[in-house]
Design an enzyme around this catalytic site. Structure first.
Site, short mmCIF file in Angstrom:
data_model
loop_
_atom_site.label_atom_id
_atom_site.label_comp_id
_atom_site.label_asym_id
_atom_site.label_seq_id
_atom_site.Cartn_x
_atom_site.Cartn_y
_atom_site.Cartn_z
N SER A 1 0.84 -1.19 0.00
CA SER A 1 0.00 0.00 0.00
C SER A 1 0.88 1.26 0.00
CB SER A 1 -0.97 -0.04 1.18
OG SER A 1 -1.97 0.94 1.05
N ASP B 1 0.02 -3.88 -4.18
CA ASP B 1 -1.13 -2.98 -4.32
C ASP B 1 -0.78 -1.59 -3.79
OD1 ASP B 1 -3.58 -2.95 -5.59
OD2 ASP B 1 -4.71 -3.01 -3.72
N HIS C 1 -7.62 -5.57 -1.16
CA HIS C 1 -6.39 -4.78 -1.10
C HIS C 1 -5.24 -5.64 -0.57
CE1 HIS C 1 -3.99 -1.24 -1.11
NE2 HIS C 1 -4.07 -0.96 0.19
#
Length: 499
Positions: free
Chosen positions: A168, A194, A279
């Site tokens: 992330s 991601d 995610h």
């Protein structure tokens, strides 16, 4: 991301992300202006960013202190081994997530390829308003760069042996670290799991993770589905190889379509778990590649998921396929590649990809929209009644291409059982159509003919052609099943026989 609660808050930030607070833009300052950091900020970061090293998979981490060479020995740093450092993302509750320890354990469980495993713990700086955490990410990247340069000076260790794995917002931290490394050579590898989308989507390469940040950069995109024009994970390519499992938009098993039912049962926490699932899938796909070395997932270069779903992109020539995860074939490219694959909903995630090309002849003028199933018999296993969706009606003479994925290895494909599955009602309609055909036309020329089935196995790159077991009867009718075996005749001869 931090706890399950952080995802709905993250989405709220996404909605407001382009607004301003107290007259200040939330967008990060351009790269050049962020490079100058005051001494006060540097001192603050040195106390708030921790670098942990794990001696074994059960260890909670030993802190390495910059410019304290004795901590390298205390923490068991081996300069002859590569260094893999995990970088977590944004946090709301200020707690490190459980996946971190899972990844540490997986990395430490590689006896054939031992490595130093570390963690960039910047939780106190990530535990902020998202826009503030974005600004902190660049500063933390500087601290990581400083650590790596110090390691080169303190031990016979090369930056080319460094692999940063960022999830992330942590993916961009890793990118910033790579961009701040001075000197001729870059760090070896960065993996973006991601990488965060808000405040990074559409920005220049210097303001996000990019192929320029390391000798080799790979990225896995698992939640690029947009909400009000923004997505949790970045959609644009950011590496030499960008992987889009299941198209990258959303992931199987995350139950997005049942979200309203989940909210009714579990409240707002259902939203967080659903979105967190997609995610964080990038993390678990990467861990899966470590835990199942004999079940590596192959991805294939393609322009988009629609083309991939037609089975049009299963080629491996000229580097058009690669392995997702830790064991990727590292090939720095002048132009990045986008790769697609299908996965299962749980570990092990690997599936087997097949392209099927089926040529039909429909001798009824009206297009047909039948339902088919296929059973596949291989040398190891068989799969029964796989539903086939063509996506359009069958016209007079056309070849249809589509993708089939299997969750087990059936071995070499030997027999295809092809069945027209339409109901008895459909069969009655078909019989009626047959009845009104002019008497002058022979019955055998009044139906649906399946000429050949061509197959390409993605994982083995094997090509096969299947023909009807009974070459004297090529007609297919509702509720009927036909067997297809490897063709013993030249396809050109088969065409002549059908005419």
């Amino acid at each position: 991301m931090g706890s399950p609660l952080c995802v709905p808050i993250f989405l709220a930030v996404c909605i407001l992300i382009q607004s301003s607070t107290h007259g200040q833009s939330l967008r990060p300052e351009p790269f050049g202006r962020r490079a100058r950091v005051t001494a006060t900020k540097k001192t603050l970061l040195e106390t708030e960013t921790r670098f942990l090293l794990f001696k074994d998979k059960a260890n909670k981490g030993c802190q390495i202190r910059l410019h304290h060479a004795d901590t390298l020995q205390e923490c068991g740093f081996n300069s002859s081994l590569p260094l893999v450092m995990i970088v977590h993302g944004w946090s709301v509750d200020g707690l490190l997530e459980s996946w971190i320890w899972q990844m540490v354990a997986a990395l430490k469980s590689q006896p054939a390829r031992p490595v130093n495993v570390g963690l960039v713990d910047w939780i106190s700086l990530a535990h902020s308003h998202y826009a503030v955490a974005v600004r902190n990410a660049r500063l933390v990247g500087q601290e990581v760069a400083a650590l790596l340069q110090w390691l080169e000076e303190s031990a016979p260790f090369s930056r080319s042996n460094v692999h940063l794995i960022g999830y992330s917002l942590g993916a961009h931290v890793a990118g910033f670290a790579g961009s701040y490394i001075s000197g001729k050579h870059k760090i070896g590898r960065i993996t973006g799991l991601d990488a965060a989308g808000p405040l990074f989507e559409g920005t220049s390469a210097s303001d996000r993770l990019s192929p320029d940040d390391a000798t080799f950069v790979d990225a896995i995109h698992t939640f690029t589905r947009e909400h009000m024009g923004l997505s949790v994970g970045i959609k644009q390519p950011v590496g030499h190889y960008d992987f889009y499992p299941n198209g990258g938009s959303f992931q199987p098993g995350c139950h997005f379509l049942e979200l309203y039912k989940h909210i009714a049962q579990h409240g707002l926490n259902a939203l967080s778990q659903t979105i967190k699932c997609a995610h964080e899938r990038s993390v678990h796909l990467f861990i899966d590649s470590l835990l199942h070395p004999s079940m590596q997932s192959t991805a294939y270069q393609c322009s988009d998921m629609d083309s991939f779903s037609q089975g049009l992109c299963l080629g491996c020539t000229k580097g058009r396929c690669n392995t997702l995860g830790y064991h990727i074939r590292q090939e720095p490219l002048s132009k990045g590649k986008r790769l697609f694959l299908v996965t299962q909903a749980q570990s092990p995630f690997r599936v087997y990809h097949y392209q099927f090309k089926i040529q039909f002849i429909n001798q009824i003028e009206k297009p047909l929209e039948p339902t088919f199933t296929m059973s596949l018999l291989g040398t190891k296993e068989e799969m029964q009644k796989i539903p086939i969706t063509l996506g359009e009606g069958i016209t007079s003479n056309k070849t249809y291409s589509f993708l089939i994925t299997l969750n087990l290895d059936i071995g070499e494909l030997m027999v295809i059982k092809f069945k027209w599955e339409n109901s008895a009602v459909w069969a009655n309609v078909w019989n009626t159509v047959q009845t009104i055909i002019p008497w002058g036309i022979k019955p055998r020329n009044s139906g649906l003919i399946l000429k050949t089935i061509r197959v390409k196995a993605g994982e083995t790159q094997q090509r096969m052609t299947f023909c009807s077991e009974n070459m004297d009867d090529l007609q297919l009718h509702p509720t009927q099943e036909k067997n297809f075996v490897r063709c013993e005749v030249n396809p050109k001869k088969l065409k002549l026989k059908i005419k």
